[in-house]
Design a protein around this motif. Structure first.
Motif, PDB file in Angstrom:
ATOM      1  N   LEU A 128     149.432 -49.715  11.635  1.00 34.88           N
ATOM      2  CA  LEU A 128     148.112 -49.718  11.004  1.00 34.88           C
ATOM      3  C   LEU A 128     147.861 -51.072  10.340  1.00 34.88           C
ATOM      4  O   LEU A 128     148.759 -51.632   9.713  1.00 34.88           O
ATOM      5  CB  LEU A 128     148.044 -48.624   9.939  1.00 34.88           C
ATOM      6  CG  LEU A 128     148.163 -47.184  10.434  1.00 34.88           C
ATOM      7  CD1 LEU A 128     148.201 -46.236   9.244  1.00 34.88           C
ATOM      8  CD2 LEU A 128     147.016 -46.827  11.358  1.00 34.88           C
ATOM      9  N   TYR A 158     140.491 -46.240  10.141  1.00 36.59           N
ATOM     10  CA  TYR A 158     141.026 -45.390  11.204  1.00 36.59           C
ATOM     11  C   TYR A 158     140.690 -43.936  10.933  1.00 36.59           C
ATOM     12  O   TYR A 158     140.529 -43.519   9.783  1.00 36.59           O
ATOM     13  CB  TYR A 158     142.557 -45.495  11.245  1.00 36.59           C
ATOM     14  CG  TYR A 158     143.081 -46.875  11.499  1.00 36.59           C
ATOM     15  CD1 TYR A 158     143.145 -47.391  12.792  1.00 36.59           C
ATOM     16  CD2 TYR A 158     143.523 -47.680  10.442  1.00 36.59           C
ATOM     17  CE1 TYR A 158     143.642 -48.674  13.029  1.00 36.59           C
ATOM     18  CE2 TYR A 158     144.020 -48.955  10.679  1.00 36.59           C
ATOM     19  CZ  TYR A 158     144.073 -49.442  11.959  1.00 36.59           C
ATOM     20  OH  TYR A 158     144.561 -50.709  12.200  1.00 36.59           O
ATOM     21  N   VAL A 191     144.879 -42.007  17.354  1.00 40.43           N
ATOM     22  CA  VAL A 191     144.351 -42.793  16.236  1.00 40.43           C
ATOM     23  C   VAL A 191     143.172 -43.596  16.777  1.00 40.43           C
ATOM     24  O   VAL A 191     143.285 -44.253  17.825  1.00 40.43           O
ATOM     25  CB  VAL A 191     145.409 -43.747  15.642  1.00 40.43           C
ATOM     26  CG1 VAL A 191     144.812 -44.532  14.471  1.00 40.43           C
ATOM     27  CG2 VAL A 191     146.648 -42.977  15.190  1.00 40.43           C
ATOM     28  N   GLU A 210     139.927 -46.300  15.847  1.00 34.03           N
ATOM     29  CA  GLU A 210     139.610 -47.366  14.896  1.00 34.03           C
ATOM     30  C   GLU A 210     138.145 -47.806  15.020  1.00 34.03           C
ATOM     31  O   GLU A 210     137.595 -47.822  16.135  1.00 34.03           O
ATOM     32  CB  GLU A 210     140.550 -48.548  15.183  1.00 34.03           C
ATOM     33  CG  GLU A 210     140.480 -49.692  14.194  1.00 34.03           C
ATOM     34  CD  GLU A 210     139.750 -50.889  14.758  1.00 34.03           C
ATOM     35  OE1 GLU A 210     140.111 -51.357  15.859  1.00 34.03           O
ATOM     36  OE2 GLU A 210     138.802 -51.344  14.101  1.00 34.03           O
ATOM     37  N   LYS A 252     141.599 -52.488   8.407  1.00 34.07           N
ATOM     38  CA  LYS A 252     140.766 -51.754   9.369  1.00 34.07           C
ATOM     39  C   LYS A 252     140.639 -50.288   8.968  1.00 34.07           C
ATOM     40  O   LYS A 252     141.440 -49.779   8.186  1.00 34.07           O
ATOM     41  CB  LYS A 252     141.368 -51.874  10.769  1.00 34.07           C
ATOM     42  CG  LYS A 252     141.245 -53.297  11.275  1.00 34.07           C
ATOM     43  CD  LYS A 252     141.603 -53.428  12.724  1.00 34.07           C
ATOM     44  CE  LYS A 252     141.201 -54.828  13.197  1.00 34.07           C
ATOM     45  NZ  LYS A 252     141.876 -55.167  14.446  1.00 34.07           N
ATOM     46  N   TYR A 309     134.059 -46.717  19.504  1.00 32.69           N
ATOM     47  CA  TYR A 309     135.330 -46.752  18.774  1.00 32.69           C
ATOM     48  C   TYR A 309     136.478 -47.025  19.744  1.00 32.69           C
ATOM     49  O   TYR A 309     136.382 -46.749  20.945  1.00 32.69           O
ATOM     50  CB  TYR A 309     135.559 -45.422  18.035  1.00 32.69           C
ATOM     51  CG  TYR A 309     134.478 -45.104  17.034  1.00 32.69           C
ATOM     52  CD1 TYR A 309     134.169 -45.988  16.008  1.00 32.69           C
ATOM     53  CD2 TYR A 309     133.745 -43.915  17.122  1.00 32.69           C
ATOM     54  CE1 TYR A 309     133.160 -45.704  15.092  1.00 32.69           C
ATOM     55  CE2 TYR A 309     132.747 -43.621  16.210  1.00 32.69           C
ATOM     56  CZ  TYR A 309     132.452 -44.513  15.202  1.00 32.69           C
ATOM     57  OH  TYR A 309     131.456 -44.231  14.302  1.00 32.69           O
TER      58      TYR A 309
END
Ligand code: CMP
Length: 148
Positions: free
Chosen positions: A6, A12, A83, A85, A10, A39
């Protein structure tokens, strides 16, 4: 597991394509909705969830009347953890996913377009998305412990 880490600068969110979505072959369509919105999928796993995974993931629902049947449903097959972002991604993905009950979810949302009620005693609503940045951070740790 994965090299993904991570980035603290940013935003998430955590998405699960639940066992009903995976079983029905809807993983690609569900993730495509998220990508089409702009995304990025930055980490992805296909998982058979354990009790520990689900007790931690759904910590705020422990003790509720539907908890045990929800855990059974979430273990009824593999799920896909992702995940995602992007700027304001938590609220953006929640809006794409739609209301919890798939019969009531608005057409145009993932649950509204692909989901409905079944006479199974369990809500089968295809997809989970974290409801806040703090839930997203906690849930990402459950499914992607090496990313944190
Ligand atoms: P999800 O978005 O994964 O987050 C919590 C889950 O709990 C929700 O989707 C449903 O699957 C389940 N859930 C929430 N409310 C109920 C309810 N009243 N009865 C059964 N399941 C529920």
């Amino acid at each position: 597991m994965s090299d993904f880490k991570l980035d603290p600068d940013k935003e998430y969110t955590l998405v699960l394509v639940k066992p009903d979505g995976y079983r029905r072959g809807l993983t690609g369509k569900i993730l495509a909705r998220i990508e089409q919105k702009g995304y990025a999928i930055v980490a992805l796993r296909i998982v058979q969830a354990t009790d520990d995974d689900l007790h931690e993931h759904y910590v705020e629902h422990r003790g509720k009347h539907f908890f045990e049947s929800m855990v059974d449903f979430m273990q009824s097959g593999k799920l896909v953890a992702a995940v995602i972002e992007g700027t304001r991604v938590v609220e953006g993905v929640r809006s794409l996913v739609g209301a919890t009950n798939p019969t009531e979810a608005a057409p145009g949302t993932i649950r509204g377009d692909y989901g409905r009620d079944y006479d199974s005693g369990q809500i089968q609503n295809l997809v989970h998305a974290a409801d806040s940045p703090s839930s997203a951070a906690r849930e990402i740790k459950v499914w992607f412990p090496d990313a944190c």
